[in-house]
Scaffold this motif. Structure first.
Motif, PDB file in Angstrom:
ATOM      1  N   ALA A 139       1.971  -5.022  -9.608  1.00 21.60           N
ATOM      2  CA  ALA A 139       2.435  -5.638  -8.362  1.00 21.60           C
ATOM      3  C   ALA A 139       1.376  -6.589  -7.804  1.00 21.60           C
ATOM      4  O   ALA A 139       1.686  -7.696  -7.352  1.00 21.60           O
ATOM      5  CB  ALA A 139       2.771  -4.557  -7.346  1.00 21.60           C
ATOM      6  N   ARG A 140       0.141  -6.160  -7.859  1.00 19.76           N
ATOM      7  CA  ARG A 140      -0.966  -6.986  -7.350  1.00 19.76           C
ATOM      8  C   ARG A 140      -1.039  -8.313  -8.105  1.00 19.76           C
ATOM      9  O   ARG A 140      -1.287  -9.367  -7.524  1.00 19.76           O
ATOM     10  CB  ARG A 140      -2.279  -6.224  -7.504  1.00 19.76           C
ATOM     11  N   ASP A 141      -0.805  -8.246  -9.409  1.00 19.31           N
ATOM     12  CA  ASP A 141      -0.893  -9.438 -10.248  1.00 19.31           C
ATOM     13  C   ASP A 141       0.438 -10.164 -10.391  1.00 19.31           C
ATOM     14  O   ASP A 141       0.552 -11.102 -11.174  1.00 19.31           O
ATOM     15  CB  ASP A 141      -1.417  -9.050 -11.643  1.00 19.31           C
ATOM     16  N   LEU A 171      -1.725   2.799  -0.219  1.00 19.81           N
ATOM     17  CA  LEU A 171      -0.962   2.197   0.878  1.00 19.81           C
ATOM     18  C   LEU A 171      -1.211   0.693   1.009  1.00 19.81           C
ATOM     19  O   LEU A 171      -0.274  -0.085   1.184  1.00 19.81           O
ATOM     20  CB  LEU A 171      -1.310   2.891   2.202  1.00 19.81           C
ATOM     21  N   GLU A 172      -2.462   0.288   0.904  1.00 14.39           N
ATOM     22  CA  GLU A 172      -2.781  -1.133   1.041  1.00 14.39           C
ATOM     23  C   GLU A 172      -2.075  -1.951  -0.038  1.00 14.39           C
ATOM     24  O   GLU A 172      -1.526  -3.028   0.232  1.00 14.39           O
ATOM     25  CB  GLU A 172      -4.291  -1.345   0.951  1.00 14.39           C
ATOM     26  N   GLY A 173      -2.063  -1.429  -1.264  1.00 13.92           N
ATOM     27  CA  GLY A 173      -1.390  -2.121  -2.354  1.00 13.92           C
ATOM     28  C   GLY A 173       0.117  -2.196  -2.163  1.00 13.92           C
ATOM     29  O   GLY A 173       0.744  -3.210  -2.472  1.00 13.92           O
ATOM     30  N   VAL A 174       0.708  -1.114  -1.641  1.00 13.84           N
ATOM     31  CA  VAL A 174       2.150  -1.097  -1.376  1.00 13.84           C
ATOM     32  C   VAL A 174       2.504  -2.146  -0.333  1.00 13.84           C
ATOM     33  O   VAL A 174       3.458  -2.924  -0.499  1.00 13.84           O
ATOM     34  CB  VAL A 174       2.604   0.297  -0.911  1.00 13.84           C
ATOM     35  N   GLU A 175       1.739  -2.176   0.756  1.00 12.39           N
ATOM     36  CA  GLU A 175       2.005  -3.143   1.829  1.00 12.39           C
ATOM     37  C   GLU A 175       1.854  -4.574   1.322  1.00 12.39           C
ATOM     38  O   GLU A 175       2.662  -5.447   1.635  1.00 12.39           O
ATOM     39  CB  GLU A 175       1.068  -2.890   3.005  1.00 12.39           C
ATOM     40  N   ARG A 176       0.829  -4.810   0.537  1.00 14.98           N
ATOM     41  CA  ARG A 176       0.593  -6.157   0.008  1.00 14.98           C
ATOM     42  C   ARG A 176       1.739  -6.576  -0.913  1.00 14.98           C
ATOM     43  O   ARG A 176       2.198  -7.725  -0.884  1.00 14.98           O
ATOM     44  CB  ARG A 176      -0.742  -6.196  -0.735  1.00 14.98           C
ATOM     45  N   ASP A 180       3.448  -9.581   0.795  1.00 10.12           N
ATOM     46  CA  ASP A 180       2.916 -10.809   0.210  1.00 10.12           C
ATOM     47  C   ASP A 180       3.607 -11.240  -1.075  1.00 10.12           C
ATOM     48  O   ASP A 180       3.553 -12.412  -1.447  1.00 10.12           O
ATOM     49  CB  ASP A 180       1.408 -10.652  -0.076  1.00 10.12           C
ATOM     50  N   VAL A 181       4.226 -10.279  -1.776  1.00 10.74           N
ATOM     51  CA  VAL A 181       4.851 -10.618  -3.062  1.00 10.74           C
ATOM     52  C   VAL A 181       6.369 -10.578  -2.966  1.00 10.74           C
ATOM     53  O   VAL A 181       7.045 -11.580  -3.185  1.00 10.74           O
ATOM     54  CB  VAL A 181       4.358  -9.673  -4.185  1.00 10.74           C
ATOM     55  N   LEU A 182       6.895  -9.408  -2.599  1.00 10.38           N
ATOM     56  CA  LEU A 182       8.345  -9.223  -2.668  1.00 10.38           C
ATOM     57  C   LEU A 182       9.087 -10.104  -1.665  1.00 10.38           C
ATOM     58  O   LEU A 182      10.063 -10.774  -2.022  1.00 10.38           O
ATOM     59  CB  LEU A 182       8.668  -7.750  -2.418  1.00 10.38           C
ATOM     60  N   LEU A 183       8.635 -10.132  -0.423  1.00  8.01           N
ATOM     61  CA  LEU A 183       9.345 -10.898   0.600  1.00  8.01           C
ATOM     62  C   LEU A 183       9.198 -12.406   0.416  1.00  8.01           C
ATOM     63  O   LEU A 183       9.981 -13.180   0.958  1.00  8.01           O
ATOM     64  CB  LEU A 183       8.854 -10.489   1.994  1.00  8.01           C
ATOM     65  N   ARG A 184       8.215 -12.823  -0.358  1.00  7.53           N
ATOM     66  CA  ARG A 184       8.013 -14.251  -0.588  1.00  7.53           C
ATOM     67  C   ARG A 184       8.527 -14.714  -1.949  1.00  7.53           C
ATOM     68  O   ARG A 184       8.441 -15.888  -2.271  1.00  7.53           O
ATOM     69  CB  ARG A 184       6.521 -14.580  -0.492  1.00  7.53           C
ATOM     70  N   ARG A 185       9.039 -13.755  -2.723  1.00 13.46           N
ATOM     71  CA  ARG A 185       9.482 -14.108  -4.072  1.00 13.46           C
ATOM     72  C   ARG A 185      10.754 -14.942  -4.016  1.00 13.46           C
ATOM     73  O   ARG A 185      11.685 -14.627  -3.276  1.00 13.46           O
ATOM     74  CB  ARG A 185       9.713 -12.843  -4.893  1.00 13.46           C
ATOM     75  N   ALA A 186      10.788 -15.985  -4.832  1.00 14.22           N
ATOM     76  CA  ALA A 186      11.974 -16.830  -4.918  1.00 14.22           C
ATOM     77  C   ALA A 186      13.062 -16.101  -5.699  1.00 14.22           C
ATOM     78  O   ALA A 186      12.841 -15.036  -6.276  1.00 14.22           O
ATOM     79  CB  ALA A 186      11.617 -18.146  -5.602  1.00 14.22           C
ATOM     80  N   LEU A 187      14.229 -16.700  -5.718  1.00 20.74           N
ATOM     81  CA  LEU A 187      15.307 -16.159  -6.537  1.00 20.74           C
ATOM     82  C   LEU A 187      14.880 -16.151  -7.991  1.00 20.74           C
ATOM     83  O   LEU A 187      13.977 -16.897  -8.383  1.00 20.74           O
ATOM     84  CB  LEU A 187      16.571 -16.996  -6.353  1.00 20.74           C
TER      85      LEU A 187
END
Length: 206
Positions: A139-141, A171-176, A180-187
């Motif tokens: 997820a981080r990468d 927790l920090e990784g889950v939030e990130r 930062d990743v899931l909500l900003r991911r394009a279609l």
């Protein structure tokens, strides 16, 4: 009082595993699978020594059979998997894969099973910790496929419910990942939608 014994469980499992080998018979085993799932919930001890049969079911190509096997294992985790045999190890490896690449339901019950092993079994405590750490690294990468997201989110939720200490550790990784990743991911695009049969980075780690 439980009217069924271990002999009954083994007999039904034999029937199901034999029928599951033939695609034309898969539909006919659904009632028997549901019966086994109910038995695992009410009398999980009856499934001791059944790892070999359950390995064939949880590794099956039919989604309905895999779902039933995951539900069964989640209730009878310690009885089925508290051992060092090859079938137990292979089932745990398959469950770790389903935590990432399975459907939402597969991942939920796979993670539940691994959480029970972590809490109560004499072996296999590290499986859920390993797969969760791998998920957080991927997820981080931003290496998770779009097809992985339902399973991964289900696993994260289950870990939060069943293993809060492990969840808080990451927790920090889950939030990130979510913010930062899931909500900003394009279609879905070429980067995250590989050809059928593609294996995710997390799967390759298992």
């Amino acid at each position: 009082h439980q009217p069924f014994g271990r002999e009954h469980v083994c007999k039904v499992l034999d029937i199901v595993t034999a029928a599951a080998k033939h695609k034309s018979s898969v539909g006919s085993v659904t009632p028997a699978l549901e019966h086994l799932v109910q038995l695992a919930h009410s009398a999980p001890h009856l499934f001791q020594g059944t790892a070999k049969e359950l390995l064939g079911l949880v590794s099956h190509s039919d989604e309905v059979i895999v779902t039933a096997a995951c539900k069964l294992l989640a209730d009878a985790a310690v009885s089925c998997l508290d051992g060092t045999g090859a079938p137990q190890a292979k089932i745990c490896a398959r469950l770790k894969l389903l935590c990432v690449e399975g459907t939402r339901i597969h991942a939920k019950h796979a993670a539940r099973t691994l959480a029970k092993l972590a809490a109560a079994a004499s072996v296999g405590q590290e499986h859920l910790q390993d797969v969760f750490a791998d998920i957080m690294d991927a997820a981080r990468d931003d290496e998770l496929l779009d097809s992985n997201i339902p399973g991964v989110l289900s696993t994260i939720q289950t870990v939060g419910q069943q293993m809060p200490a492990l969840f808080m550790e990451h927790l920090e990784g889950v939030e990130r990942f979510i913010v930062d990743v899931l909500l900003r991911r394009a279609l879905p695009n070429a980067k995250h939608s590989r050809a059928a049969g593609a294996v995710s980075t997390v799967a390759e780690m298992q």
